[in-house]
Design a protein around this motif. Structure first.
Motif, PDB file in Angstrom:
ATOM      1  N   VAL A 102      32.852 -32.399 -28.227  1.00 17.58           N
ATOM      2  CA  VAL A 102      31.346 -32.129 -28.326  1.00 17.58           C
ATOM      3  C   VAL A 102      30.931 -30.741 -28.822  1.00 17.58           C
ATOM      4  N   GLU A 103      31.288 -29.784 -28.130  1.00 13.32           N
ATOM      5  CA  GLU A 103      30.849 -28.553 -28.322  1.00 13.32           C
ATOM      6  C   GLU A 103      31.688 -27.975 -29.927  1.00 13.32           C
ATOM      7  N   ILE A 104      32.538 -28.786 -30.182  1.00 17.90           N
ATOM      8  CA  ILE A 104      33.174 -28.324 -31.558  1.00 17.90           C
ATOM      9  C   ILE A 104      32.373 -29.004 -32.501  1.00 17.90           C
ATOM     10  N   GLN A 105      31.992 -30.178 -32.512  1.00 19.73           N
ATOM     11  CA  GLN A 105      31.170 -30.919 -33.576  1.00 19.73           C
ATOM     12  C   GLN A 105      29.659 -30.375 -33.644  1.00 19.73           C
ATOM     13  N   SER A 106      29.292 -29.704 -32.466  1.00 23.76           N
ATOM     14  CA  SER A 106      27.964 -29.009 -32.679  1.00 23.76           C
ATOM     15  C   SER A 106      27.803 -27.707 -32.747  1.00 23.76           C
ATOM     16  N   GLY A 107      29.157 -27.129 -33.394  1.00 27.13           N
ATOM     17  CA  GLY A 107      29.379 -25.848 -33.640  1.00 27.13           C
ATOM     18  C   GLY A 107      29.228 -24.832 -32.686  1.00 27.13           C
ATOM     19  N   LYS A 108      29.144 -25.221 -31.595  1.00 29.23           N
ATOM     20  CA  LYS A 108      29.146 -23.851 -30.298  1.00 29.23           C
ATOM     21  C   LYS A 108      30.424 -23.284 -30.064  1.00 29.23           C
ATOM     22  N   ILE A 109      31.504 -23.945 -30.414  1.00 31.98           N
ATOM     23  CA  ILE A 109      32.682 -23.281 -30.305  1.00 31.98           C
ATOM     24  C   ILE A 109      33.484 -23.889 -31.656  1.00 31.98           C
ATOM     25  N   LYS A 110      34.737 -23.046 -31.957  1.00 37.11           N
ATOM     26  CA  LYS A 110      35.404 -23.282 -33.152  1.00 37.11           C
ATOM     27  C   LYS A 110      36.419 -24.183 -32.581  1.00 37.11           C
ATOM     28  N   SER A 111      37.039 -24.805 -33.638  1.00 36.43           N
ATOM     29  CA  SER A 111      38.027 -25.738 -33.267  1.00 36.43           C
ATOM     30  C   SER A 111      39.279 -24.911 -32.942  1.00 36.43           C
ATOM     31  N   VAL A 112      39.878 -25.371 -32.128  1.00 36.76           N
ATOM     32  CA  VAL A 112      41.246 -24.709 -31.586  1.00 36.76           C
ATOM     33  C   VAL A 112      42.526 -24.452 -32.316  1.00 36.76           C
ATOM     34  N   GLU A 113      42.801 -23.380 -32.668  1.00 37.07           N
ATOM     35  CA  GLU A 113      43.912 -23.043 -33.566  1.00 37.07           C
ATOM     36  C   GLU A 113      45.116 -22.529 -33.084  1.00 37.07           C
ATOM     37  N   ILE A 114      46.254 -22.823 -33.448  1.00 37.70           N
ATOM     38  CA  ILE A 114      47.473 -22.132 -32.967  1.00 37.70           C
ATOM     39  C   ILE A 114      47.922 -21.025 -33.949  1.00 37.70           C
ATOM     40  N   GLU A 115      48.221 -19.939 -33.205  1.00 39.55           N
ATOM     41  CA  GLU A 115      49.041 -18.583 -33.904  1.00 39.55           C
ATOM     42  C   GLU A 115      50.377 -18.771 -33.720  1.00 39.55           C
ATOM     43  N   ASP A 116      51.166 -18.608 -34.797  1.00 36.55           N
ATOM     44  CA  ASP A 116      52.566 -18.667 -34.719  1.00 36.55           C
ATOM     45  C   ASP A 116      53.056 -17.043 -34.722  1.00 36.55           C
ATOM     46  N   ASP A 117      54.314 -17.157 -34.780  1.00 32.91           N
ATOM     47  CA  ASP A 117      55.079 -15.705 -34.956  1.00 32.91           C
ATOM     48  C   ASP A 117      54.549 -14.451 -34.105  1.00 32.91           C
ATOM     49  N   ILE A 118      54.370 -15.008 -32.740  1.00 37.49           N
ATOM     50  CA  ILE A 118      53.901 -13.837 -31.823  1.00 37.49           C
ATOM     51  C   ILE A 118      54.924 -13.801 -30.536  1.00 37.49           C
ATOM     52  N   ALA A 119      54.668 -12.634 -29.743  1.00 37.11           N
ATOM     53  CA  ALA A 119      55.709 -12.662 -28.679  1.00 37.11           C
ATOM     54  C   ALA A 119      55.011 -11.896 -27.861  1.00 37.11           C
ATOM     55  N   ILE A 120      55.469 -11.874 -26.645  1.00 36.86           N
ATOM     56  CA  ILE A 120      54.736 -11.025 -25.330  1.00 36.86           C
ATOM     57  C   ILE A 120      55.743  -9.800 -24.808  1.00 36.86           C
ATOM     58  N   VAL A 121      55.371  -8.817 -24.848  1.00 38.40           N
ATOM     59  CA  VAL A 121      56.216  -7.608 -24.440  1.00 38.40           C
ATOM     60  C   VAL A 121      55.443  -7.153 -22.953  1.00 38.40           C
ATOM     61  N   ALA A 122      56.150  -7.050 -21.835  1.00 35.01           N
ATOM     62  CA  ALA A 122      55.623  -6.700 -20.841  1.00 35.01           C
ATOM     63  C   ALA A 122      56.217  -5.769 -19.816  1.00 35.01           C
ATOM     64  N   LEU A 123      55.641  -4.728 -19.192  1.00 37.03           N
ATOM     65  CA  LEU A 123      55.879  -3.798 -18.578  1.00 37.03           C
ATOM     66  C   LEU A 123      55.997  -4.385 -16.904  1.00 37.03           C
ATOM     67  N   VAL A 124      57.007  -4.097 -15.968  1.00 31.31           N
ATOM     68  CA  VAL A 124      56.871  -4.440 -14.836  1.00 31.31           C
ATOM     69  C   VAL A 124      57.622  -3.628 -13.876  1.00 31.31           C
ATOM     70  N   GLY A 125      56.691  -3.260 -12.825  1.00 35.37           N
ATOM     71  CA  GLY A 125      57.231  -2.328 -11.634  1.00 35.37           C
ATOM     72  C   GLY A 125      56.036  -2.516 -10.366  1.00 35.37           C
ATOM     73  N   ASP A 126      56.685  -2.422  -9.278  1.00 34.39           N
ATOM     74  CA  ASP A 126      56.122  -2.515  -8.191  1.00 34.39           C
ATOM     75  C   ASP A 126      55.266  -1.101  -8.171  1.00 34.39           C
ATOM     76  N   ARG A 127      55.678  -0.026  -8.620  1.00 35.78           N
ATOM     77  CA  ARG A 127      55.177   1.099  -8.280  1.00 35.78           C
ATOM     78  C   ARG A 127      54.028   1.531  -9.590  1.00 35.78           C
ATOM     79  N   MET A 128      53.822   0.515 -10.424  1.00 38.82           N
ATOM     80  CA  MET A 128      52.797   0.878 -11.579  1.00 38.82           C
ATOM     81  C   MET A 128      51.201   0.980 -10.759  1.00 38.82           C
ATOM     82  N   LYS A 129      51.212   0.291  -9.809  1.00 41.14           N
ATOM     83  CA  LYS A 129      49.761   0.231  -9.190  1.00 41.14           C
ATOM     84  C   LYS A 129      49.376   1.593  -8.583  1.00 41.14           C
TER      85      LYS A 129
END
Length: 815
Positions: A379-406
């Motif tokens: 309903v929201e997409i048809q009324s223009g309130k939100i855009k149609s959901v699209e997929i973005e390819d060719d991406i990756a996630i990098v992450a720093l991990v550590g208990d002492r980071m905080k």
């Protein structure tokens, strides 16, 4: 009880299985052992490949099946003697007959259901465990094969695993209460559902199997054997500088495994947390290596960041539109839609404006997620309130991990600056409230660059490299080399100093290695080196022309000390325990100081006076701060103090001197110590450091030795004269005893005059109770006029002298 898990690479061949058997047997010899095995390396993938071929009516699966069967049968024949093969060969053939039937059904129906997929994929673990159990039986081990499908009950839908721990734990506990074998061989990965149909624990589930057994039996440690040394700071195949971590916490391990670290299957930790069961990840092919220990609240990592990891099998979905702003329940509808299609989110970030929500999902679930969200917000997409959901390819996630980071500020800034400075664009950012993880979504093409950049930023902290060239490897030199070897990791981790020994020499040999000498076998390397020559040694050091070069002299040789000016004038620092250079004529001493300043090369000789005691450093600090030295009183010879503390006229004087020499308290030529020349040199050096232009002949030396002994031509002749002079030594001792005094060889500087000699010291004096080979120095200054500043401690011995040289090397490193 021990519990061990071996991955596919550990059992990829009969050769590897034999290595594994040695590890298992070592554990069996200490306690009852459970060994959990994966399928032979690559088999699970082949089983699923054959299933896909059959489902696509591709009959080539039959060739692969025959090849796979032959592989397993060959392993049997390589491991087990012919006379013992019949039973296991029959079992293997029976399992492959069952597999063939399943593939035929898939081929005929042209359909591969999830249930069939799970049944087929579990055959690898069953086959490997049956073969390995039979192999252990052939080795005369008390072994029991345990079919984990009869014990582990789970619900498995689209790789989402839910274990019925109550039933599973009871099954496992009952089995082990009823059976007392020394070795239990268990197939990993496989289980059954509530209806009793064979199932699996998901790819990588053999770890999970071992963890379930460890949790059910409340064992102390689970050892997971794989083909790497543990969990690394980053993926070593992408970051060559990555290294194995010694200790990490459960939470850090979960974060690292969640974000792509392949060593540990993420659900593995679930059964272990409650009872705080440790995991030790070890290398099958280097079982002696410590590996990585995963435990609760590990505080041994000094770094703020424990590891860097990534996921590249992800896709990005962005939900965006003005119709989202201020609308209550929007996020609920979003996640509810994903819940209904059984999709979990890898990463989520939402702008504070509420204008968009960004989701990272597994790449094979992205299309289903897109369809579900477009339907939920139709309903929201048809009324223009939100855009149609699209997929973005060719991406990756990098992450720093550590208990002492905080507990450390600015890590996010460092991370994003490092990426930005290398032209790596960040698409989305997420950080949990625990502050244990900072994640960034980037282009897949930038993963290798990003991981290396971040590893360089957070793990390859710039260190100062010190290049050492050491002459003299006797008592002091060998102790120094041992200390340098033992402290190598500490110096790098705590002081950021990388110390390399590039050259060694003694009176006969010398050896060089531009990459650094191996201190494990330095004696052999030196014995096999080229002919030693002090001038050639200097020329080699000079020609290498390395930054932060340090020449270390552990000798008492005047020939070696004569080259100090050569080293200093080529910007090569000098560290020495050799007193000759600093006690030669004042003009030469002063020149060395000038060369040090002119060429920016340190000239340090703390051990010239008090071995490892900070006597010269203390004096320099007093003078530098503007204090004026009015008097110095000192016992500066550890050897003479040792001699007179041990001589009581009941044992001949020469025997005590021999003992001091044997224990390393004297110079190789003991007359240097007993004549007072050594002490005279020390008080001369302190006089010069106090600002006086004094020569050695200016020191009044009140020797207690006879002229004849001082003129002895050899150690043997010297000791013969000491024997003859025993009545004199006894008289000196008796006089002191009658006066209730101790004999101390005292050096003194006062009113510009210096002297050394044997004195009687009464009970009221600070020197009276000086024991063993200790030294003591009293500094009287304008500031310390009534009560002197006292430096006291061990003043002789190879260990403390080496530690003093070590300290001078560190001083140069910290400049």
């Amino acid at each position: 009880m021990n519990i061990l898990k071996f991955g596919g690479s550990s059992v990829a061949s009969s050769k590897n299985i034999k290595l594994v058997s040695k590890i298992v047997q070592d554990h069996v010899n200490t306690d009852n052992t459970i060994a959990v095995f994966s399928a032979f390396g690559g088999v699970t993938n082949e089983l699923l490949q054959m299933a896909e071929l059959a489902a696509n009516e591709d009959a080539s699966y039959k060739d692969l099946l025959e090849k796979n069967e032959k592989r397993h049968l060959n392993v049997v024949k390589e491991l087990i003697q012919v006379k013992d093969q019949s039973r296991i060969l029959a079992r293997v053939k029976n399992e492959f007959n069952r597999l063939e039937t399943l593939y035929e059904g898939v081929y005929l129906l042209n359909e591969l259901s999830d249930r069939t997929r799970h049944v087929i994929s579990g055959f690898g673990e069953i086959l490997s465990s049956l073969i390995i159990a039979e192999y252990f039986q052939s080795l005369q081990e008390d072994v029991l094969f345990v079919d984990s499908r009869e014990l582990i009950v789970c619900r498995n839908t689209q790789e989402k695993i839910q274990v019925n721990y109550e039933k599973t734990y009871k099954n496992i506990q009952d089995l082990f209460n009823q059976n007392k074998a020394k070795l239990f061989v268990v197939p990993g990965f496989v289980a059954r559902n509530e209806q009793g149909v064979p199932s699996t624990l998901g790819r990588g589930g053999s770890d999970f199997t071992a963890a379930i057994f460890a949790g059910a039996l409340n064992l102390q440690t689970l050892k997971v054997y794989t083909d790497v040394d543990g969990m690394y700071t980053a993926n070593p195949s992408i970051v060559p500088q990555a290294y194995a971590l010694k200790n990490i916490s459960y939470e850090e391990a979960m974060e690292l495994s969640h974000f792509g670290a392949k060593v540990l299957y993420p659900p593995t930790l679930q059964p272990l947390l409650k009872n705080e069961i440790k995991i030790n990840i070890k290398n099958t092919f280097k079982p002696e290596a410590a590996g990585t220990v995963i435990s609760k609240g590990c505080k041994e990592n000094f770094r703020w960041v424990t590891g860097i990891t990534h996921i590249d099998a992800v896709k990005l979905i962005n939900i965006e539109g003005s119709g989202m702003v201020g609308v209550a329940g929007f996020s609920k509808r979003c996640f509810e839609a994903l819940f209904h299609v059984n999709i979990s989110v890898v990463l989520i970030t939402q702008a504070s404006s509420e204008h968009s929500i960004c989701l990272a999902l597994k790449e094979d679930e992205a299309q289903a997620a897109k369809d579900a969200l477009n339907e939920a917000f139709e309903v929201e997409i048809q009324s223009g309130k939100i855009k149609s959901v699209e997929i973005e390819d060719d991406i990756a996630i990098v992450a720093l991990v550590g208990d002492r980071m905080k507990s450390h500020h600015g890590l996010s800034g460092k991370m994003f600056s490092a990426l930005g400075n290398n032209n790596i664009n960040i698409r989305a950012i997420a950080q949990g409230s625990s502050e244990r993880n900072i994640s960034a979504v980037i282009a897949k093409k930038d993963v290798t660059k990003a991981l290396n950049v971040l590893h360089e930023q957070f793990f390859e902290v710039p260190s100062k490299e010190l290049n050492l060239f050491i002459t003299g490897v006797g008592n002091v030199g060998s102790k120094l080399l041992n200390q340098l070897k033992n402290q190598e990791a500490y110096l790098l981790d705590k002081l950021r100093l990388k110390v390399r020994i590039l050259g060694l020499s003694n009176s006969k040999k010398m050896v060089f290695d531009e990459n650094g000498l191996n201190l494990e076998n330095w004696k052999q390397l030196l014995d096999n080196g080229e002919k030693g020559d002090k001038n050639a040694f200097f020329e080699q050091v000079k020609s290498l022309n390395l930054r932060n070069s340090i020449f270390v002299d552990n000798t008492a040789s005047p020939e070696i000390s004569s080259l100090y000016d050569h080293y200093l004038s080529h910007s090569i620092s000098v560290v020495t325990c050799n007193k000759i250079a600093c006690s030669q004529e004042f003009k030469s001493y002063s020149r060395l100081q000038d060369l040090s300043r002119e060429y920016g090369a340190s000239f340090l000789y703390e051990t010239n006076v008090g071995a490892g005691l900070p006597i010269i450093d203390t004096l320099k600090n007093l003078v530098a701060s503007g204090d004026r030295i009015t008097k110095i009183q000192a016992v500066l010879s550890g050897s003479l103090n040792f001699v007179f503390n041990n001589y009581d006229a009941t044992e001949p004087f020469y025997k005590v001197v021999e003992k001091a020499m044997k224990e390393g308290y004297t110079e190789p030529d003991p007359t240097i110590d007993l004549s007072g020349v050594d002490v005279a040199r020390k008080i001369l050096i302190l006089s010069r450091e106090s600002g006086l232009q004094m020569e050695l002949e200016d020191i009044e030396n009140k020797s207690f030795l006879s002229k004849e002994s001082l003129e002895a031509g050899s150690n043997e002749e010297f000791f013969e004269i000491l024997k003859k002079d025993e009545p004199k030594f006894k008289e000196i001792y008796d006089n002191a005893a009658q006066n209730n005094a101790q004999l101390k060889y005292v050096a003194q500087l006062e009113n510009g005059k210096a002297s050394v000699g044997l004195q009687q010291v009464g009970p009221e004096h600070p020197f009276y109770n000086l024991s063993g080979s200790d030294n003591i120095v009293l500094f009287f200054t304008d500031r310390y006029s009534q009560q002197p500043l006292i430096v006291k401690g061990a003043g002789a011995g190879a260990d403390v002298t080496a530690s003093g040289i070590f300290a001078d090397i560190i001083r140069i490193g910290k400049k």
